[in-house]
Write a protein that holds these residues in place. Sequence first.
Motif, PDB file in Angstrom:
ATOM      1  N   ILE B  31       0.808  -1.218   0.000  1.00  0.00           N
ATOM      2  CA  ILE B  31       0.000   0.000   0.000  1.00  0.00           C
ATOM      3  C   ILE B  31       0.840   1.265   0.000  1.00  0.00           C
ATOM      4  O   ILE B  31       0.701   2.113  -0.870  1.00  0.00           O
ATOM      5  CB  ILE B  31      -0.977  -0.020   1.188  1.00  0.00           C
ATOM      6  CG1 ILE B  31      -1.981  -1.152   0.959  1.00  0.00           C
ATOM      7  CG2 ILE B  31      -1.677   1.313   1.340  1.00  0.00           C
ATOM      8  CD1 ILE B  31      -2.980  -1.332   2.049  1.00  0.00           C
ATOM      9  N   TYR B  32       1.741   1.398   0.964  1.00  0.00           N
ATOM     10  CA  TYR B  32       2.515   2.648   0.950  1.00  0.00           C
ATOM     11  C   TYR B  32       3.468   2.710  -0.219  1.00  0.00           C
ATOM     12  O   TYR B  32       3.850   3.769  -0.677  1.00  0.00           O
ATOM     13  CB  TYR B  32       3.216   2.925   2.283  1.00  0.00           C
ATOM     14  CG  TYR B  32       4.078   1.828   2.847  1.00  0.00           C
ATOM     15  CD1 TYR B  32       3.700   1.180   4.018  1.00  0.00           C
ATOM     16  CD2 TYR B  32       5.286   1.461   2.270  1.00  0.00           C
ATOM     17  CE1 TYR B  32       4.482   0.183   4.578  1.00  0.00           C
ATOM     18  CE2 TYR B  32       6.078   0.473   2.828  1.00  0.00           C
ATOM     19  CZ  TYR B  32       5.677  -0.163   3.975  1.00  0.00           C
ATOM     20  OH  TYR B  32       6.452  -1.145   4.526  1.00  0.00           O
ATOM     21  N   LYS B  33       3.824   1.533  -0.724  1.00  0.00           N
ATOM     22  CA  LYS B  33       4.684   1.543  -1.900  1.00  0.00           C
ATOM     23  C   LYS B  33       3.907   1.998  -3.138  1.00  0.00           C
ATOM     24  O   LYS B  33       4.338   2.887  -3.864  1.00  0.00           O
ATOM     25  CB  LYS B  33       5.261   0.151  -2.127  1.00  0.00           C
ATOM     26  CG  LYS B  33       6.258   0.138  -3.253  1.00  0.00           C
ATOM     27  CD  LYS B  33       6.977  -1.183  -3.380  1.00  0.00           C
ATOM     28  CE  LYS B  33       7.902  -1.139  -4.584  1.00  0.00           C
ATOM     29  NZ  LYS B  33       7.712  -2.280  -5.482  1.00  0.00           N
ATOM     30  N   ASP B  34       2.746   1.390  -3.362  1.00  0.00           N
ATOM     31  CA  ASP B  34       1.970   1.742  -4.546  1.00  0.00           C
ATOM     32  C   ASP B  34       1.465   3.172  -4.485  1.00  0.00           C
ATOM     33  O   ASP B  34       1.500   3.901  -5.472  1.00  0.00           O
ATOM     34  CB  ASP B  34       0.774   0.800  -4.692  1.00  0.00           C
ATOM     35  CG  ASP B  34       1.193  -0.584  -5.147  1.00  0.00           C
ATOM     36  OD1 ASP B  34       2.386  -0.764  -5.457  1.00  0.00           O
ATOM     37  OD2 ASP B  34       0.346  -1.489  -5.181  1.00  0.00           O
ATOM     38  N   ARG B  35       0.990   3.562  -3.306  1.00  0.00           N
ATOM     39  CA  ARG B  35       0.359   4.878  -3.231  1.00  0.00           C
ATOM     40  C   ARG B  35       1.343   6.023  -3.200  1.00  0.00           C
ATOM     41  O   ARG B  35       1.070   7.096  -3.732  1.00  0.00           O
ATOM     42  CB  ARG B  35      -0.532   4.952  -2.002  1.00  0.00           C
ATOM     43  CG  ARG B  35      -1.852   4.250  -2.211  1.00  0.00           C
ATOM     44  CD  ARG B  35      -2.582   4.126  -0.896  1.00  0.00           C
ATOM     45  NE  ARG B  35      -3.615   5.109  -0.697  1.00  0.00           N
ATOM     46  CZ  ARG B  35      -4.922   4.811  -0.697  1.00  0.00           C
ATOM     47  NH1 ARG B  35      -5.317   3.592  -0.972  1.00  0.00           N
ATOM     48  NH2 ARG B  35      -5.802   5.737  -0.446  1.00  0.00           N
ATOM     49  N   TYR B  36       2.475   5.835  -2.515  1.00  0.00           N
ATOM     50  CA  TYR B  36       3.394   6.954  -2.343  1.00  0.00           C
ATOM     51  C   TYR B  36       4.831   6.616  -2.715  1.00  0.00           C
ATOM     52  O   TYR B  36       5.731   7.426  -2.481  1.00  0.00           O
ATOM     53  CB  TYR B  36       3.346   7.437  -0.888  1.00  0.00           C
ATOM     54  CG  TYR B  36       1.984   7.903  -0.460  1.00  0.00           C
ATOM     55  CD1 TYR B  36       1.529   9.170  -0.818  1.00  0.00           C
ATOM     56  CD2 TYR B  36       1.142   7.085   0.296  1.00  0.00           C
ATOM     57  CE1 TYR B  36       0.276   9.610  -0.434  1.00  0.00           C
ATOM     58  CE2 TYR B  36      -0.120   7.512   0.690  1.00  0.00           C
ATOM     59  CZ  TYR B  36      -0.540   8.771   0.320  1.00  0.00           C
ATOM     60  OH  TYR B  36      -1.788   9.207   0.700  1.00  0.00           O
ATOM     61  N   GLY B  37       5.049   5.436  -3.240  1.00  0.00           N
ATOM     62  CA  GLY B  37       6.415   5.059  -3.592  1.00  0.00           C
ATOM     63  C   GLY B  37       7.353   5.033  -2.405  1.00  0.00           C
ATOM     64  O   GLY B  37       8.545   5.294  -2.530  1.00  0.00           O
ATOM     65  N   ALA B 103       1.395  18.087   3.067  1.00  0.00           N
ATOM     66  CA  ALA B 103       1.285  16.874   2.252  1.00  0.00           C
ATOM     67  C   ALA B 103       1.692  15.646   3.058  1.00  0.00           C
ATOM     68  O   ALA B 103       1.076  14.583   2.958  1.00  0.00           O
ATOM     69  CB  ALA B 103       2.157  17.003   1.010  1.00  0.00           C
ATOM     70  N   GLY B 104       2.726  15.806   3.877  1.00  0.00           N
ATOM     71  CA  GLY B 104       3.175  14.693   4.706  1.00  0.00           C
ATOM     72  C   GLY B 104       2.106  14.290   5.702  1.00  0.00           C
ATOM     73  O   GLY B 104       1.848  13.095   5.925  1.00  0.00           O
ATOM     74  N   GLN B 105       1.480  15.285   6.295  1.00  0.00           N
ATOM     75  CA  GLN B 105       0.405  14.994   7.240  1.00  0.00           C
ATOM     76  C   GLN B 105      -0.743  14.275   6.553  1.00  0.00           C
ATOM     77  O   GLN B 105      -1.342  13.347   7.103  1.00  0.00           O
ATOM     78  CB  GLN B 105      -0.112  16.281   7.879  1.00  0.00           C
ATOM     79  CG  GLN B 105       0.862  16.898   8.853  1.00  0.00           C
ATOM     80  CD  GLN B 105       0.379  18.263   9.352  1.00  0.00           C
ATOM     81  OE1 GLN B 105      -0.826  18.506   9.432  1.00  0.00           O
ATOM     82  NE2 GLN B 105       1.319  19.137   9.663  1.00  0.00           N
ATOM     83  N   ALA B 106      -1.032  14.733   5.346  1.00  0.00           N
ATOM     84  CA  ALA B 106      -2.125  14.104   4.605  1.00  0.00           C
ATOM     85  C   ALA B 106      -1.798  12.646   4.309  1.00  0.00           C
ATOM     86  O   ALA B 106      -2.627  11.750   4.499  1.00  0.00           O
ATOM     87  CB  ALA B 106      -2.384  14.871   3.309  1.00  0.00           C
ATOM     88  N   ALA B 107      -0.551  12.412   3.864  1.00  0.00           N
ATOM     89  CA  ALA B 107      -0.150  11.036   3.570  1.00  0.00           C
ATOM     90  C   ALA B 107      -0.214  10.201   4.844  1.00  0.00           C
ATOM     91  O   ALA B 107      -0.683   9.059   4.833  1.00  0.00           O
ATOM     92  CB  ALA B 107       1.262  11.024   2.989  1.00  0.00           C
ATOM     93  N   TYR B 108       0.251  10.776   5.924  1.00  0.00           N
ATOM     94  CA  TYR B 108       0.201  10.038   7.188  1.00  0.00           C
ATOM     95  C   TYR B 108      -1.237   9.703   7.570  1.00  0.00           C
ATOM     96  O   TYR B 108      -1.545   8.561   7.930  1.00  0.00           O
ATOM     97  CB  TYR B 108       0.863  10.820   8.320  1.00  0.00           C
ATOM     98  CG  TYR B 108       0.611  10.183   9.655  1.00  0.00           C
ATOM     99  CD1 TYR B 108       1.167   8.947   9.962  1.00  0.00           C
ATOM    100  CD2 TYR B 108      -0.238  10.779  10.594  1.00  0.00           C
ATOM    101  CE1 TYR B 108       0.904   8.317  11.168  1.00  0.00           C
ATOM    102  CE2 TYR B 108      -0.502  10.166  11.802  1.00  0.00           C
ATOM    103  CZ  TYR B 108       0.066   8.935  12.082  1.00  0.00           C
ATOM    104  OH  TYR B 108      -0.207   8.305  13.269  1.00  0.00           O
ATOM    105  N   ALA B 109      -2.105  10.673   7.477  1.00  0.00           N
ATOM    106  CA  ALA B 109      -3.506  10.438   7.840  1.00  0.00           C
ATOM    107  C   ALA B 109      -4.095   9.332   6.968  1.00  0.00           C
ATOM    108  O   ALA B 109      -4.765   8.410   7.465  1.00  0.00           O
ATOM    109  CB  ALA B 109      -4.313  11.732   7.676  1.00  0.00           C
ATOM    110  N   ASP B 110      -3.801   9.420   5.701  1.00  0.00           N
ATOM    111  CA  ASP B 110      -4.290   8.413   4.767  1.00  0.00           C
ATOM    112  C   ASP B 110      -3.790   7.024   5.157  1.00  0.00           C
ATOM    113  O   ASP B 110      -4.577   6.079   5.316  1.00  0.00           O
ATOM    114  CB  ASP B 110      -3.804   8.790   3.355  1.00  0.00           C
ATOM    115  CG  ASP B 110      -4.268   7.806   2.305  1.00  0.00           C
ATOM    116  OD1 ASP B 110      -5.398   7.300   2.427  1.00  0.00           O
ATOM    117  OD2 ASP B 110      -3.502   7.535   1.360  1.00  0.00           O
ATOM    118  N   LEU B 111      -2.489   6.917   5.326  1.00  0.00           N
ATOM    119  CA  LEU B 111      -1.906   5.610   5.606  1.00  0.00           C
ATOM    120  C   LEU B 111      -2.278   5.087   6.983  1.00  0.00           C
ATOM    121  O   LEU B 111      -2.498   3.880   7.171  1.00  0.00           O
ATOM    122  CB  LEU B 111      -0.385   5.678   5.454  1.00  0.00           C
ATOM    123  CG  LEU B 111       0.092   5.811   4.007  1.00  0.00           C
ATOM    124  CD1 LEU B 111       1.592   6.011   3.949  1.00  0.00           C
ATOM    125  CD2 LEU B 111      -0.328   4.595   3.194  1.00  0.00           C
TER     126      LEU B 111
END
Lengths: 148, 148
Positions: B31-37, B103-111
């Motif tokens: 998941i974190y690989k596909d979504r955010y590399g 953006a980092g916070q958003a990615a964190y929230a998502d993940l």
Amino acid sequence: MTDATPFRLQDFLPYLLNHAAEEVGQGFGRIYKDRYGMLRTEWRVLAHLGQFGPMDATQIGTMARVHKTKISRAVAALQAKRFVTRDTVDEDRRRARLCLTRAGQAAYADLAAIALEHDRALAARLTPDEHAVLLRCLRKLGRDLPTP
Amino acid sequence: MTDATPFRLQDFLPYLLNHAAEEVGQGFGRIYKDRYGMLRTEWRVLAHLGQFGPMDATQIGTMARVHKTKISRAVAALQAKRFVTRDTVDEDRRRARLCLTRAGQAAYADLAAIALEHDRALAARLTPDEHAVLLRCLRKLGRDLPTP
DNA sequence: GGGTAATGGTTGTATTTGTAACCAACAACG
DNA sequence: CGTTGTTGGTTACAAATACAACCATTACCC
């Protein structure tokens, strides 16, 4: 849905599992590395052959869920150490029957004894009950490892 | 001492732990690989910052028991993705305070949300009791992970 | 049989990791 | 102050891994 994410990394199973695996794996890992210069996959291949007798690379890979390239290189390393031999089998000349040499058997016996002791030491950190539940959980979480 | 070694690889705790960790880790890893590399260490750094707020690299490394070079590279990658910023702190100009960007916070929230769900799915494969024992065992086996 | 697909295994190459060496900033002590 | 030792962090290079492409052989099927 509330805004506060109750996610806690310290309770995240993949994180905890990985930590425990690393920690625990490193202890025994240093042993086969120091004593025989083996990598983890090499130890695993050795262990499979020691435990189940001669097999081919694909069987080991299936049982241990390890990719064939890793097996291939591990076998090459074990051959270089004179721990395994490969005989191409006549019925299917693609396959190679992997066999432990005397030296390989000796290394396996040595390491298996240490592994056993190591495992007992780990189990001693848990109650017998905890240990039983732990094994059950780990088997449920990882896919079952097929036996030959 | 008998000659037959009762060692069974399938019951060897490091082996089982490693299997379960790999299996379970791969699921969320994709998941974190596909979504955010992202790589695993990147996800961990992100998670630490998301959960505990700004920290420096050493703190993260200590908490997550990850070597500083790995942290260093993960931070570089996260900076390249504009997920974290580094501010050299005035009192000690060797240190860098790491901070999540928007953006980092958003990615964190998502993940984190996905991780939570993922974790629940895993827990669902065990009884509540098993789950509790499992967490306790993993904490006993790995060294305790320090909190800030 | 002859073509095509599938299987066992190896090799090549790009990533990722580990280890050690390194640099800059601070600390401690004469 | 200098000089020596630590600490935070990065970089360089070696080892290990993943992934894809690749042979050789066997299986399928017309």
